[in-house]
Design a protein around this motif. Structure first.
Motif, PDB file in Angstrom:
ATOM      1  N   ARG A 119       0.984  -0.873   0.478  1.00  0.00           N
ATOM      2  CA  ARG A 119      -0.176   0.266   0.048  1.00  0.00           C
ATOM      3  C   ARG A 119       0.938   1.196  -0.342  1.00  0.00           C
ATOM      4  NH1 ARG A 119      -2.155   1.127   4.752  1.00  0.00           N
ATOM      5  NH2 ARG A 119      -1.194  -0.784   5.895  1.00  0.00           N
ATOM      6  N   HIS A 120       2.050   0.933   0.795  1.00  0.00           N
ATOM      7  CA  HIS A 120       3.320   2.209   0.885  1.00  0.00           C
ATOM      8  C   HIS A 120       4.148   1.984   0.091  1.00  0.00           C
ATOM      9  CE1 HIS A 120       0.447   4.293   3.883  1.00  0.00           C
ATOM     10  NE2 HIS A 120       0.218   2.968   4.478  1.00  0.00           N
ATOM     11  N   LEU A 121       4.547   0.681   0.796  1.00  0.00           N
ATOM     12  CA  LEU A 121       6.189   0.346  -0.240  1.00  0.00           C
ATOM     13  C   LEU A 121       6.301  -0.030  -1.078  1.00  0.00           C
ATOM     14  CD1 LEU A 121       9.088  -0.581   0.856  1.00  0.00           C
ATOM     15  CD2 LEU A 121       8.286  -3.265   1.250  1.00  0.00           C
ATOM     16  N   ILE A 122       6.950   0.723  -2.424  1.00  0.00           N
ATOM     17  CA  ILE A 122       6.971   0.278  -3.036  1.00  0.00           C
ATOM     18  C   ILE A 122       8.718   0.005  -3.372  1.00  0.00           C
ATOM     19  CG2 ILE A 122       6.898   3.025  -4.607  1.00  0.00           C
ATOM     20  CD1 ILE A 122       5.803   0.853  -6.952  1.00  0.00           C
ATOM     21  N   ALA A 123       9.237  -1.016  -3.908  1.00  0.00           N
ATOM     22  CA  ALA A 123      10.903  -1.572  -3.966  1.00  0.00           C
ATOM     23  C   ALA A 123      11.303  -2.548  -5.766  1.00  0.00           C
ATOM     24  CB  ALA A 123      10.802  -2.068  -2.630  1.00  0.00           C
ATOM     25  N   GLY A 124      12.077  -1.302  -5.963  1.00  0.00           N
ATOM     26  CA  GLY A 124      13.103  -1.504  -7.701  1.00  0.00           C
ATOM     27  C   GLY A 124      13.935  -3.201  -7.533  1.00  0.00           C
ATOM     28  N   PHE A 125      14.849  -4.016  -8.289  1.00  0.00           N
ATOM     29  CA  PHE A 125      15.225  -4.074  -7.628  1.00  0.00           C
ATOM     30  C   PHE A 125      15.969  -4.498  -9.195  1.00  0.00           C
ATOM     31  CE2 PHE A 125      13.046  -6.312  -4.853  1.00  0.00           C
ATOM     32  CZ  PHE A 125      14.223  -5.977  -3.476  1.00  0.00           C
ATOM     33  N   SER A 126      16.866  -4.420  -9.181  1.00  0.00           N
ATOM     34  CA  SER A 126      17.434  -4.438 -10.762  1.00  0.00           C
ATOM     35  C   SER A 126      19.035  -4.752 -10.896  1.00  0.00           C
ATOM     36  CB  SER A 126      17.669  -2.713 -11.801  1.00  0.00           C
ATOM     37  OG  SER A 126      19.000  -3.247 -12.768  1.00  0.00           O
ATOM     38  N   THR A 127      19.816  -5.588 -11.981  1.00  0.00           N
ATOM     39  CA  THR A 127      21.741  -5.918 -11.894  1.00  0.00           C
ATOM     40  C   THR A 127      22.445  -5.661 -13.190  1.00  0.00           C
ATOM     41  OG1 THR A 127      20.397  -7.605 -13.396  1.00  0.00           O
ATOM     42  CG2 THR A 127      20.759  -7.555 -10.481  1.00  0.00           C
ATOM     43  N   GLY A 128      21.386  -4.375 -12.926  1.00  0.00           N
ATOM     44  CA  GLY A 128      22.049  -3.527 -14.023  1.00  0.00           C
ATOM     45  C   GLY A 128      22.391  -4.019 -16.033  1.00  0.00           C
ATOM     46  N   GLY A 129      20.829  -4.865 -15.701  1.00  0.00           N
ATOM     47  CA  GLY A 129      20.259  -5.707 -16.773  1.00  0.00           C
ATOM     48  C   GLY A 129      20.847  -7.154 -16.968  1.00  0.00           C
ATOM     49  N   GLU A 130      22.661  -6.922 -15.457  1.00  0.00           N
ATOM     50  CA  GLU A 130      22.639  -8.390 -16.187  1.00  0.00           C
ATOM     51  C   GLU A 130      22.516  -9.925 -16.171  1.00  0.00           C
ATOM     52  OE1 GLU A 130      25.659  -8.133 -17.507  1.00  0.00           O
ATOM     53  OE2 GLU A 130      26.278  -6.074 -17.079  1.00  0.00           O
ATOM     54  N   SER A 131      21.043  -9.969 -14.798  1.00  0.00           N
ATOM     55  CA  SER A 131      20.634 -11.311 -14.641  1.00  0.00           C
ATOM     56  C   SER A 131      19.280 -11.043 -14.240  1.00  0.00           C
ATOM     57  CB  SER A 131      21.221 -11.813 -12.982  1.00  0.00           C
ATOM     58  OG  SER A 131      20.771 -12.772 -13.156  1.00  0.00           O
ATOM     59  N   PRO A 132      18.492 -10.746 -14.712  1.00  0.00           N
ATOM     60  CA  PRO A 132      16.536 -10.786 -14.325  1.00  0.00           C
ATOM     61  C   PRO A 132      16.569 -11.585 -13.728  1.00  0.00           C
ATOM     62  CG  PRO A 132      16.450 -10.502 -16.646  1.00  0.00           C
ATOM     63  CD  PRO A 132      18.595 -11.006 -16.390  1.00  0.00           C
ATOM     64  N   ALA A 133      17.327 -12.577 -13.424  1.00  0.00           N
ATOM     65  CA  ALA A 133      16.733 -14.085 -12.431  1.00  0.00           C
ATOM     66  C   ALA A 133      17.649 -13.885 -11.014  1.00  0.00           C
ATOM     67  CB  ALA A 133      17.636 -15.148 -12.667  1.00  0.00           C
ATOM     68  N   VAL A 134      18.425 -13.251 -10.537  1.00  0.00           N
ATOM     69  CA  VAL A 134      18.398 -12.679  -9.109  1.00  0.00           C
ATOM     70  C   VAL A 134      17.885 -11.032  -9.309  1.00  0.00           C
ATOM     71  CG1 VAL A 134      20.453 -11.540  -8.219  1.00  0.00           C
ATOM     72  CG2 VAL A 134      20.979 -12.847  -9.371  1.00  0.00           C
ATOM     73  N   SER A 135      16.780 -10.132 -10.026  1.00  0.00           N
ATOM     74  CA  SER A 135      16.458  -9.215  -9.593  1.00  0.00           C
ATOM     75  C   SER A 135      15.128 -10.196  -9.509  1.00  0.00           C
ATOM     76  CB  SER A 135      16.069  -8.545 -10.956  1.00  0.00           C
ATOM     77  OG  SER A 135      17.011  -8.054 -11.300  1.00  0.00           O
ATOM     78  N   ARG A 136      14.934 -10.424  -9.846  1.00  0.00           N
ATOM     79  CA  ARG A 136      13.354 -11.338  -9.799  1.00  0.00           C
ATOM     80  C   ARG A 136      13.222 -11.980  -8.724  1.00  0.00           C
ATOM     81  NH1 ARG A 136       9.590 -15.941 -12.725  1.00  0.00           N
ATOM     82  NH2 ARG A 136       8.061 -16.038 -11.319  1.00  0.00           N
ATOM     83  N   HIS A 137      14.811 -12.936  -8.150  1.00  0.00           N
ATOM     84  CA  HIS A 137      14.460 -14.541  -7.323  1.00  0.00           C
ATOM     85  C   HIS A 137      14.666 -12.909  -5.427  1.00  0.00           C
ATOM     86  CE1 HIS A 137      16.741 -16.628  -3.770  1.00  0.00           C
ATOM     87  NE2 HIS A 137      17.556 -15.549  -3.785  1.00  0.00           N
ATOM     88  N   LEU A 138      15.227 -11.648  -5.804  1.00  0.00           N
ATOM     89  CA  LEU A 138      15.450 -10.892  -5.011  1.00  0.00           C
ATOM     90  C   LEU A 138      13.824 -10.229  -3.799  1.00  0.00           C
ATOM     91  CD1 LEU A 138      18.345  -8.577  -5.852  1.00  0.00           C
ATOM     92  CD2 LEU A 138      17.866 -10.246  -3.307  1.00  0.00           C
ATOM     93  N   ARG A 139      13.077 -10.045  -5.268  1.00  0.00           N
ATOM     94  CA  ARG A 139      11.357  -9.647  -5.431  1.00  0.00           C
ATOM     95  C   ARG A 139      10.933 -10.826  -4.638  1.00  0.00           C
ATOM     96  NH1 ARG A 139       7.002 -11.404  -7.587  1.00  0.00           N
ATOM     97  NH2 ARG A 139       8.033 -11.647  -9.960  1.00  0.00           N
ATOM     98  N   ASP A 140      11.090 -12.015  -4.451  1.00  0.00           N
ATOM     99  CA  ASP A 140      10.753 -13.006  -4.437  1.00  0.00           C
ATOM    100  C   ASP A 140      10.851 -12.791  -2.773  1.00  0.00           C
ATOM    101  OD1 ASP A 140       8.630 -13.878  -6.049  1.00  0.00           O
ATOM    102  OD2 ASP A 140      10.884 -15.133  -7.069  1.00  0.00           O
ATOM    103  N   ARG A 141      12.326 -12.543  -2.317  1.00  0.00           N
ATOM    104  CA  ARG A 141      12.854 -13.053  -0.713  1.00  0.00           C
ATOM    105  C   ARG A 141      11.477 -12.435   0.019  1.00  0.00           C
ATOM    106  NH1 ARG A 141      18.817 -14.941  -0.806  1.00  0.00           N
ATOM    107  NH2 ARG A 141      18.655 -13.785   2.011  1.00  0.00           N
ATOM    108  N   PHE A 142      12.064 -10.497  -0.479  1.00  0.00           N
ATOM    109  CA  PHE A 142      11.439  -9.243   0.335  1.00  0.00           C
ATOM    110  C   PHE A 142      10.113  -9.571   0.183  1.00  0.00           C
ATOM    111  CE2 PHE A 142      15.472  -7.635  -0.653  1.00  0.00           C
ATOM    112  CZ  PHE A 142      16.127  -7.850   0.850  1.00  0.00           C
TER     113      PHE A 142
END
Ligand SMILES: C[C@@]1(CC(=O)O)C2=NC(=C\c3[nH]c(c(CCC(=O)O)c3CC(=O)O)Cc3[nH]c(c(CC(=O)O)c3CCC(=O)O)/C=C3\N/C(=C\2)[C@@H](CCC(=O)O)[C@]3(C)CC(=O)O)/[C@H]1CCC(=O)O
Ligand SMILES: NC(=O)c1ccc[n+]([C@@H]2O[C@H](COP(=O)([O-])OP(=O)(O)OC[C@H]3O[C@@H](n4cnc5c(N)ncnc54)[C@H](O)[C@@H]3O)[C@@H](O)[C@H]2O)c1
Length: 220
Positions: A119-142
Motif C-alpha cells: 500500500r505504501h512500500l514500492i521497491a525495485g530491484f535491478s542488476t543493471g541488466g545482467e541477471s533478471p533472474a537475480v532481480s526476480r529472486h530478490l523480489r520473491d525474497r522481500f
C-alpha cells in the motif's frame, strides 16, 4: 544508472512488437500509462490489455513515420525480434529526446526493474541488466515483508505528525522515528493490533517529557 520512482499517469508509452516480451512490459505500465503497441501481429495477452493497438510492419515504415508515432511519448520500448530494427527505434527515440528501453540490441537508457508493491512500500530491484533472474529472486525474497513495512509506514505517519507538534529538535525527532522502527515490541505489535500499537508508539516516543530512551541495545 540511477533509480527513480516516476508517476506515469497521463504519460504516453509506445511499445514496438506485440509478442511475449511486449506483453510483460505492457503489464508493467498498463495501470498508469497510456499505452500504444505498434506491431505486425498481437499476442492474446496484448489484445486483452488496455493498450491502443496499431497494426503495422516497422520494416516498411520510414524514419519520419516512426518519429510521428513517437510524438508526445515519455518512454519508447522496442521488443521486436530484429535487433537492427530495435536499434533503429532507439536511435530515433534518442533523436527525439525520448527515453528508450531495448528488449534486444544496443542498451537503451532505461532498465525495467523487478518490483514489489504494497500500500505504501514500492521497491525495485535491478542488476543493471545482467541477471533478471537475480532481480526476480530478490523480489520473491522481500515479498514477505510487505505487510510489516506497510503497517510501519502507517505508524510513522502518525508518529511523525505527533513529533512535529512538539518542541523537540529535528535530530531528536528523527532519532525517535528510527527508534520506533527497530523497537521489537512495536514491530511485533503491528502484526496483531495496529491501533493499540500506534498508541503505544505515541506514548513511548512522542512525549516531550519522557526520559532518554535506552538506545543501542537492539541487535538489528
Ligand atoms: C524484472 C523484469 C521486468 C520485466 O521486463 O518485466 C525483467 N525481466 C523479467 C522477467 C524475465 N526475464 C526473462 C524471462 C524469461 C526467463 C527465461 O526463460 O529465460 C523472464 C520471466 C521470468 O523470469 O518470470 C529473460 C530475459 N530478460 C532479459 C533478457 C535479455 C538479456 O538479459 O539480455 C532475457 C533473456 C534470457 C536471459 O538472458 O536471461 C533482459 C531484461 N529483463 C529485465 C527485466 C531487464 C533487466 C533487469 C535487471 O536489471 O536485473 C532487462 C535487461 C530488460 C530491460 O531493460 O528492461 C522481469 C521480472 C518480473 C518479475 O519480477 O517476476
Ligand atoms: N528484454 C527482455 O526482457 C527479453 C526477454 C526475453 C527475450 N527478449 C528478446 O526480445 C525480443 C522479442 O521477444 P518476444 O518473445 O516478445 O518475441 P515474439 O516473437 O513473441 O514477438 C515479436 C513481436 O514482434 C512483431 N514483429 C516482428 N517483426 C515485426 C516488424 N517488422 N514490424 C512490426 N512488428 C514486428 C511480431 O508480430 C510479434 O508480435 C526477442 O529478440 C528476444 O530475444 C528480451
Amino acid at each position: 544508472m540511477i533509480p527513480l520512482i516516476i508517476d506515469f499517469s497521463r504519460k504516453k508509452v509506445v511499445i514496438f512488437g506485440g509478442g511475449a516480451v511486449s506483453a510483460r512490459k505492457a503489464r508493467y505500465f498498463q495501470d498508469e500509462a497510456e499505452l500504444t503497441v505498434i506491431s505486425r501481429s498481437f499476442s492474446d495477452a496484448i489484445k486483452a490489455s488496455p493498450a491502443n493497438l496499431m497494426q503495422s510492419d516497422v520494416g516498411e515504415m520510414s524514419d519520419e513515420e516512426i518519429l510521428s508515432h513517437l510524438e508526445g511519448a515519455f518512454l519508447v520500448i522496442s521488443a521486436l525480434p530484429d535487433k537492427n530494427q530495435n536499434n533503429r527505434i532507439g536511435r530515433l527515440a534518442a533523436e527525439a529526446g525520448i527515453l528508450f528501453n531495448n528488449a534486444d540490441g544496443e542498451a537503451g537508457d532505461v532498465i525495467i526493474p523487478s518490483i514489489l508493491r504494497g500500500r505504501h512500500l514500492i521497491a525495485g530491484f535491478s542488476t543493471g541488466g545482467e541477471s533478471p533472474a537475480v532481480s526476480r529472486h530478490l523480489r520473491d525474497r522481500f515479498e514477505t515483508i510487505i505487510p510489516e513495512i506497510d503497517a510501519m509506514v502507517d505508524l510513522q505517519i502518525v508518529l511523525r505528525d505527533a513529533l512535529k507538534a512538539t518542541n523537540l529538535k529535528q535530530e531528536e525527532r528523527a532519532e525517535r522515528l528510527r527508534d520506533a522502527i527497530i523497537d521489537p515490541e512495536i514491530r511485533e505489535g503491528l502484526q496483531k493490533d495496529m491501533d493499540a500499537t500506534i498508541h503505544l508508539a505515541l506514548r513511548r516516543y512522542s512525549s516531550e517529557t519522557m526520559p532518554k530512551i535506552n538506545r543501542g541495545n537492539s541487535d538489528e
